[in-house]
Every structure is written in C-alpha cells, then in structure tokens.
Design an enzyme around this catalytic site. Structure first.
Site, PDB file in Angstrom:
ATOM      1  N   LYS A 251       0.832  -1.208   0.000  1.00 30.25           N
ATOM      2  CA  LYS A 251       0.000   0.000   0.000  1.00 30.25           C
ATOM      3  C   LYS A 251       0.873   1.267   0.000  1.00 30.25           C
ATOM      4  O   LYS A 251       2.048   1.255   0.351  1.00 30.25           O
ATOM      5  CB  LYS A 251      -0.964  -0.026   1.189  1.00 30.25           C
ATOM      6  CG  LYS A 251      -1.988  -1.198   1.111  1.00 30.25           C
ATOM      7  CD  LYS A 251      -3.322  -0.772   0.554  1.00 30.25           C
ATOM      8  CE  LYS A 251      -4.252  -1.943   0.222  1.00 30.25           C
ATOM      9  NZ  LYS A 251      -5.061  -2.400   1.341  1.00 30.25           N
ATOM     10  N   ARG A 285      -3.571  -9.806   4.759  1.00 30.80           N
ATOM     11  CA  ARG A 285      -3.874  -9.985   3.334  1.00 30.80           C
ATOM     12  C   ARG A 285      -2.640  -9.560   2.542  1.00 30.80           C
ATOM     13  O   ARG A 285      -2.233  -8.405   2.610  1.00 30.80           O
ATOM     14  CB  ARG A 285      -5.080  -9.124   2.956  1.00 30.80           C
ATOM     15  CG  ARG A 285      -5.528  -9.236   1.514  1.00 30.80           C
ATOM     16  CD  ARG A 285      -6.739  -8.336   1.275  1.00 30.80           C
ATOM     17  NE  ARG A 285      -7.264  -8.455  -0.083  1.00 30.80           N
ATOM     18  CZ  ARG A 285      -6.797  -7.781  -1.117  1.00 30.80           C
ATOM     19  NH1 ARG A 285      -5.792  -6.947  -0.973  1.00 30.80           N
ATOM     20  NH2 ARG A 285      -7.339  -7.950  -2.318  1.00 30.80           N
TER      21      ARG A 285
END
Ligand code: HH2
Length: 306
Positions: A251, A285
């Site tokens: 991210k 995740r």
C-alpha cells in the site's frame, strides 16, 4: 502481552469450533448449519495468524493489474499461492483501487473475468473469499463454491449484500472505507463508528457475529498517517470481540516513508503485517505469500522463545 491478545481471539474460535463439533454429533432432527458456516472456526482452530493471498483477475489493480487477467495466468498464480502456504485465496474481478481512479466494471464483465478461474481455484481446496462490491457477484461466487465474502464497503455499499451473505450463511469481511480521506478526523473513531453501523446492518439481516471479521481498510479513504495509525492502534477494535484483518500489502503509505513502486514494497509490507499481528490481527492480506508465511513463522518462534 501481544501473544495473549492473539490467543484471546483464537480461544473464542477454538471454543466455538468445539461446540460446532459437538453439535454435529447430535441427532439429525437438529437443523444442520448451512455450508460454509464453520469455515472461520476451522481456519482459526490452527491457532496462528492466517495469510490471505491476493488474486486479482483485473487489468487495473494498483500493484499487479493485468498480470493475472488471463485465466491460465490466474490459475497458475492460485497454484503458486497454495504451494506457498496460503490459508485463504481472495479473488477479485474488479479493482477497488484504494487510491481512486477505479473503473467500475459492469457485472457481466466482472463475472466473465471470474467464471473461467473461480471453479479451478475452489478445486484447490483452500477456502476462497470473493472480493466484490456487488451482491449479485457475491451470490454467484458463493454458489460456485466461494466460502467467504470480502466487502470493501462493509455491507454499506450494495444494499443487497447483507441479505445475500445471510442467505448463504457465509462469513463476511467488513472493511472500513470512505469516499475520500480527511486528515482532520480521528480515524480510529471513524472506523469504530463505521463498524458499529455495519454490525447493526449485519444483525438486522441475521448474520451471526461469529461469521464476521473486521478490517480497518488500510489505504482506503485514509491519509498515509491514518493508515499507519490504524495498524498502530489496532487494539482499539478488540472490544468488538471479533477477529481483525489487516491488508497493508504494497500500500501507498509505505511509499510515503520510503519512495518505492508497489512491487518494491515487500519490506514495508512485512514490517506492517508483523506489527499488525503483534497488535492483534488474526489475518493478514498479502500479495507476496511465501515471504509473509516465512516472516510470521519466524516471528512466532521468537515470541514463543521469550
Ligand atoms: N485491499 C485491497 C482490496 N481488497 N480487502 C480487504 N478486506 N482489505 C484490504 O486491505 C483490501 C481488500 C486493495 O489491494 P488489491 O486487491 O491488490 O488492489 P485493487 O483493489 O486495486 O485490485
């Protein structure tokens, strides 16, 4: 301290899975739970943090768009993730683009991307979650053998999502989201309020609490600082008594600390996921499954040796 936090979550599930087993032994006049009911219990019975592997069958995902749009490439990637030790395969046919710019994909196209891949992935025997914004794609995927719904709008996007989840008796991942980031807000309070709303929707629809996982949605409608705060203050949501999932993989907050392209963010992803687990995450995740499995195993061994 952190270990006992984690075991707290697993304990709840271990007890529930024991209860589920003894229920199975009761006379057949007792209504059987719908299929998929005990997927989470079985996963958490392993009493260790779980790795959800990302499988994006999309042309435009932020870190791997286009790599697995071809069905054969997607199926090969699923095989690879299973060999690397993944616990849950998270398949998606539409980019949710945490950072905006996602092209909304018509339902037929999303299904056409997933249709040649999903049955092959389900056949691998690892629980599959369907990452979709659309209730009818979720329903279709559950009918095709997916076991879990991953809703990045936490049952607050598609008004039919909660009904579909309840009707299938499926577990659901409720992820926090916002249309846009607001640096002025208290992000922890905002996530808590969002979870409260989602849990009220879930309760009204008849979704059992033991089928719910909460996720603060790293990168979604958050500044980099807010994403970091969500990982640092994960224990703020322990009071819900539900397992927590963190998806920090590749991210953009990592880039805000160390300039890097998405594929160059493995180090930051591992650091974030290890601290998330220390802070109570039950599932992480990840795009890079093998290094994540290895990092978690080493961290767990060091923790045990304390
Ligand atoms: N992040 C992404 C997508 N789905 N689901 C949950 N529960 N938590 C997350 O943090 C999360 C998620 C974004 O990652 P990716 O799937 O690689 O990107 P894209 O949405 O662009 O396909």
């Amino acid at each position: 301290m952190a270990t006992s936090l984690n075991l707290g979550v697993f304990d709840i599930y271990l007890k529930k899975s024991v209860m589920a087993t003894s229920l199975k032994d009761r006379p057949s006049s007792v209504a059987k739970p719908p299929p998929g009911n005990d997927v989470l219990a079985r996963l958490f019975a392993q009493a260790r943090p779980l790795v959800m592997g990302v499988l994006n069958v999309t042309p435009d995902s932020f870190s791997d768009g286009g790599r697995f749009l071809d069905p054969q490439a997607a199926i090969a990637q699923a095989h690879r993730l299973v060999a690397e030790g993944v616990d849950i395969l998270d398949i998606g046919g539409e980019s949710t683009r945490p950072y905006g710019g996602a092209v909304r994909v018509p339902r037929d196209e999303e299904r056409a991307r997933l249709a040649p891949v999903l049955p092959e992935v389900v056949a691998l025997g690892v629980p599959v979650s369907i990452d979709t914004l659309k209730a009818d794609i979720a329903a279709w995927a559950l009918d095709e053998g997916a076991a879990i719904v991953n809703d990045v709008w936490g049952l607050q996007g598609d008004p039919d999502m909660a009904r579909v989840v309840a009707a299938h008796g499926a577990p659901v991942i409720i992820m926090h989201n916002r249309e846009r980031a607001d640096p002025a807000i208290d992000i922890v309070a905002d996530v808590s309020a969002f979870f409260e709303r989602s849990l009220a929707i879930a309760a009204r629809a008849g979704i059992a609490r033991e089928r719910i996982v909460l996720d603060p949605g790293i990168g979604f409608g958050k500044t980099a600082e807010q994403s970091i705060a969500c990982i640092a203050r994960l224990d703020a949501w322990r009071g819900f008594g539900l397992p927590l999932l963190v998806g920090a993989s590749r991210k953009r907050f990592i880039q805000s600390l160390v300039p890097s392209e998405p594929a160059e963010r493995l180090g930051g992803s591992l650091a974030a996921h290890l601290i998330a687990v220390e802070n109570g995450a039950a599932i992480v995740r990840a795009h890079d499954v093998a290094p994540t499995v290895q990092a978690l195993a080493v961290a767990a061994a060091i923790r045990r040796a304390r």
